[in-house]
Design an enzyme around this catalytic site. Sequence first.
Site, PDB file in Angstrom:
ATOM      1  N   ASP B 296       0.858  -1.180   0.000  1.00 39.68           N
ATOM      2  CA  ASP B 296       0.000   0.000   0.000  1.00 39.68           C
ATOM      3  C   ASP B 296       0.890   1.225   0.000  1.00 39.68           C
ATOM      4  OD1 ASP B 296      -2.618  -0.862  -0.034  1.00 39.68           O
ATOM      5  OD2 ASP B 296      -2.498  -1.503   2.065  1.00 39.68           O
ATOM      6  N   GLU B 337      -1.475  17.324   8.762  1.00 37.33           N
ATOM      7  CA  GLU B 337      -1.316  18.220   7.610  1.00 37.33           C
ATOM      8  C   GLU B 337      -1.342  19.674   8.077  1.00 37.33           C
ATOM      9  OE1 GLU B 337      -3.413  15.679   7.577  1.00 37.33           O
ATOM     10  OE2 GLU B 337      -3.066  14.499   5.763  1.00 37.33           O
ATOM     11  N   PHE B 367     -13.241  20.712   9.703  1.00 37.57           N
ATOM     12  CA  PHE B 367     -13.355  19.998   8.437  1.00 37.57           C
ATOM     13  C   PHE B 367     -14.492  18.988   8.531  1.00 37.57           C
ATOM     14  CE2 PHE B 367     -12.445  16.322   5.823  1.00 37.57           C
ATOM     15  CZ  PHE B 367     -12.129  16.890   4.601  1.00 37.57           C
ATOM     16  N   THR B 368     -15.358  18.934   7.513  1.00 39.00           N
ATOM     17  CA  THR B 368     -16.333  17.845   7.452  1.00 39.00           C
ATOM     18  C   THR B 368     -16.263  17.231   6.061  1.00 39.00           C
ATOM     19  OG1 THR B 368     -18.121  19.164   6.560  1.00 39.00           O
ATOM     20  CG2 THR B 368     -17.915  19.125   8.957  1.00 39.00           C
ATOM     21  N   ALA B 369     -16.736  16.008   5.994  1.00 36.08           N
ATOM     22  CA  ALA B 369     -16.683  15.306   4.713  1.00 36.08           C
ATOM     23  C   ALA B 369     -17.569  15.985   3.679  1.00 36.08           C
ATOM     24  CB  ALA B 369     -17.109  13.859   4.899  1.00 36.08           C
ATOM     25  N   ARG B 372     -15.706  19.571   2.888  1.00 30.12           N
ATOM     26  CA  ARG B 372     -14.340  19.307   2.432  1.00 30.12           C
ATOM     27  C   ARG B 372     -13.452  20.545   2.516  1.00 30.12           C
ATOM     28  NH1 ARG B 372     -15.048  16.857  -3.127  1.00 30.12           N
ATOM     29  NH2 ARG B 372     -12.886  16.192  -3.005  1.00 30.12           N
ATOM     30  N   MET B 373     -13.637  21.288   3.602  1.00 34.03           N
ATOM     31  CA  MET B 373     -12.751  22.429   3.855  1.00 34.03           C
ATOM     32  C   MET B 373     -12.785  22.743   5.342  1.00 34.03           C
ATOM     33  SD  MET B 373     -15.056  25.620   2.814  1.00 34.03           S
ATOM     34  CE  MET B 373     -16.590  25.887   3.616  1.00 34.03           C
TER      35      MET B 373
END
Lengths: 565, 668
Positions: B296, B337, B367-369, B372-373
Amino acid sequence: MLQITLILLVYLPVVLITGRYLYAVAMQEKMVMDKVYQPIEHRIYRLANISQEAMTGKQYIIALLITNACMIAIGYFTLRIQQWLFLNPNQINNMEATLSFNTIISFMTNTNLQHYSGESGLTYLSQMLVIIFMMFTSAATGYAVCMAFCKRLIAKTDTIGNFYVDFVRVIIRVLLPLAFLVGLLLVWQGTPQTVQQNVTLTTIEGTSQDIALGPVASLESIKHLGTNGGGFFGANSSTPFENPTVISNMIEMLAMMLLPGACVVVFGLLVAKRFQHQRAWLGKQGTTIFAAMSVLFLAGLLIVYFAEQQGNPMIDELGIAQQGSMEGKETRFGIEQSALFTTVTTAFTTGTVNNMHDSLTPVGGLVPLFNMMLNVVFGGIGVGLMNMMMYVLLAIFIACLMIGRTPQFLGKKIEQKEMKFMALSILIHPVLILGFSAFAVMTSAGIAGVTNPGAHGLSQILYEYASSAANNGSGFEGLADNSTFWNVTTGLVMFFGRYLTMILQLAIASLLANKAINAESVGTLQTDTPTFTIFLVAIVVLIGALTFLPALALGPITEQLLMFG
Amino acid sequence: MNTQKMIRQASIAACKKLNPLYLMKNPVMFVVAIGFILVVVLTMFPTMFGESSRLFNASVASILFITIWFSNFAESIAEGRGRAQVQTLKQTKTTTKATRILADGTEQMVQAEQLQKGDLVIVRAGETIPNDGEVVEGIATVDESAITGESAPVVKERSGDFSSVTGGTVVTSDWLKIEITSMPGDSFLDKMIRLIEGASRQKTPNEIALNTLLVSLTIIFLLVVVTLLPMANYLNISLSVATLIALTVCLIPTTIGGLLSAIGIAGMDRVTKFNVIAMSGKAVEASGDVDTLILDKTGTITYGNRMATAFLPVQGVTAQELMEMAWLSSLADETPEGKSIITLAEQQGVDQINKHHILQTATVIPFTAQTRMSGVDLAEGLQVRKGSYDAMIKMATHVPNDLEEVVKQVSSVGGTPLVVMRGRQLLGVIYLKDIVKEGLKERFAQLRAMGIKTIMCTGDNPLTAAAIAQEAGVDGFIAESRPEDKIAVIKAEQALGKVVAMTGDGTNDAPALAQANVGLAMNSGTNAAKEAANMVDLDSDPTKIIEVVEIGKQLLMTRGALTTFSIANDVAKYFAIIPAMLMVAIPQMKTLNIMHLHSPTSAIISALLFNALIIPLLIPIAMKGVRYQPMNANHLLNRNLLIYGLGGMVIPFIGIKIIDLVITPLIS
């Protein structure tokens, strides 16, 4: 050395061409002569009701054994009643039971150990119908099983090739034409080919002498081509009628070297063509094995040559000048051609002799003995290669472990079962030779045949069983071997030495044929490098030497030390 | 455990193994044992088979005895190394009690061994988890150091990749309701104990094949010696039975025969030392044959986290501006990050004066799915955001012309672009880079030299994947890979006749782990993955597969090298014993005594003593394995043939001569 070099130089191109032809025959490639051969073959297939379907390894070996068993039965009865059959101008009697047993096993197993003398023991019919016939069929048997073996190492299936087809094709396309050619060459050199009775002459001394004749040339040609070795006459290729000149001597040597070498070439080509190397002559894998055999062959040859050249110190002590040890050798061949013939006949497991091995110097006699104990230096047609392949697999097994890989050859894993069969097939040879030799020296019947005291007597016994187990057939002729004991024991040794080994070896090939093929990379063992050749030679010599050295130490080595002090 | 104690324990264990029934399992040593008994009888009755010297027989008998004992000692030493670990594990096991929840909801205290598959238990802080299971309720931290040696606790919760728990580990906070998934006595811990103890150590295929070879060699040499006797008698040479037995023992492969089982145990032990549990020796051997490694990307080839490496502003925006806004947007971001963005900006000299004030007053947008920010809303009204290109351009009033190009540029070199926005103005891109682990490129080059191909699997797009693949130096990659792609690759490689190894942790990986010839599961992974794999890495370090491959190779190499050594030794032993045996009857045999050994007796004793002493001398090699350097097969063969083949031929000549010089004054 000039003559030796010359013969070996001629041998190389001839064996490569023959090997290529043999490959075409084995792989059923199209050839120009198909027009002539095919109708004959098809007639035979139809007559014998041969289906030509591919066989499994098991079916193949069973077909082989049944065919051989039938020939043994027919041959045995022919010998037992030969007196009453036709083509018996010299009024020869029926052969005794144990001698017939020994003779028939001997010829069917491609051994040609002779406990009889051809001129007094066999009728012309027996010579042709039993001896010459079996010289063809036993050679064809060896070839067939070898091809079945080699094809299975490459193939992805165990169902491949048909015994009867392989058997018929090699006789029709290889053995008969070549035998005819060699026969003519021998007739040209003066070998007789006739069914007339012996000529009786009155010598200048006024006594009468029988000059034995017969269909000699036809027997001589296949005797060498088929690595058989059984002479028409008792004294074999040392007699002028079997081997009249230096040229006939060379022809006979080349003839017996031809097909065992060609089998190696076929294997080399099979491997090379698997990788689409269409224009290979021998292929890298073939070269590795051919080279290993050649190294062993040349080493033996040099030892015999120098040992015989040196002569016998005891004769020197008597103040007699000698040019090498000429006892038991023919003056027309000399040391060089005799040494070469001795090495060739035992390395290529033919067993024909042009000089008496019994009279070789101790070390000179050790080489033919050791060649037969190894039984892998080219060897008899087909079987020699298979024996060598056992050592190849063994060497691969050890070498692969040394590089940290599960052992594999041509991508196929060598596992416990193959190892077991390999070990058994390597084991059979010393068991037969050492076991029976020990048995012979423990029994009075065995010792009765020995005609020399001390170490040389032991050498005679070892030689007889080594020759039988290796299906060679040459003898240390001093042994009085036509007795029930020797007939029966050597018969058994020849039988097991031939068939047990064959069965095990083909079984290994069948096991490998059924295996998945693994990839090869720089991480897998390369079996076609000079290193591998050296390692293979080392393994053969080491296992061979370790097994037989104590016995050799008591026999020829003791003799040599006693002679030279 | 200290070395002295280990040697003392091994010495005692070696004596216990002298039991003939135990020795029978090792045919080579069994032959030595029979020889020993015969010579002992001959020492008591020296004239049983003709004249013989009692002293000589006694010496032969004692050397044979130490030969057997040395072989047992080697095995015991190998076994002893794993024993300490087993002791600790066993203690964990025996003291465990469990709280079972019955169908009616009541709790009941039971012994851990009584738990059946399917039982529900509750484990509270401070308690030990009684058996392997899946979390069905609760969230808790678990200390897995008993198994992994790693002291930092791990969070376990229902569903996901962190739901499986291992028996013997300890809950350190909160509680977990667990459904037991393994039968008593069959848990991971039990398996580990059994493996280390060697109780379930079955002979591997290669070991069996090698054993067949050794047995055959033994039979050949027995035959050689047995047939020698009548042949010598025929020539009126009398050989003493003790001498013949000495010859047999010298010729049969006692060196490798005596060390074979120790090599196998030590090989497994080396794997265990690496904190990898191999379910069978077969798996370790198979890893030596690996042709293709499937790895992976994330976590194996690259560090799991991406790192900010550059700020790339669009036209009209200064680098300083972009850096400041990027720094602001990440101030409250706790992800690796985010932290790397802060670090980079601070390295580049961002103004940090208001840091604390901002943190206290600003509103954090996590941040949330869906969005996306993430970012912050400052008290004075400034809104700063960072996020994916797609998400950001939807919110911006204007998209700068060169933004898309910058984003593409970053993607094409394997990076992840994060777009930064102030208010509704797009400023530029933060270049987040996948960092390839140090030294991996060299590792892959080594693997290539060994003939092993590496394939990288990643969810990235082909462009990114290609860039990382090139940087890491792998031989191939699968971009945008799904779990079923892995199986397809494995099957395709296997169809080409290749042996495939892979690492994995998720439930998704289980089928691929099972399909691969060698599957290494991470201990942090799911039980399904662990069960499908044939090895489990307790440290959950996927790069370890490379070490495991090397250990597998080393295991086979050690066997091969010592077999070659053992056989090559025989040449010198022959030159010692054959002349010695025959010299009395045939004085000319002295020509073959090329080592100039003092007397027939000293020659035989020296050869036999060398044969015995070489076993303990080789124990270190058997334990550590022969030195392995990655190189292609041909070089490896040449090297090992020189060392163990040629060396094996020469060393005994020297060794036997030295022993002869030492013992000559003692026996004469």
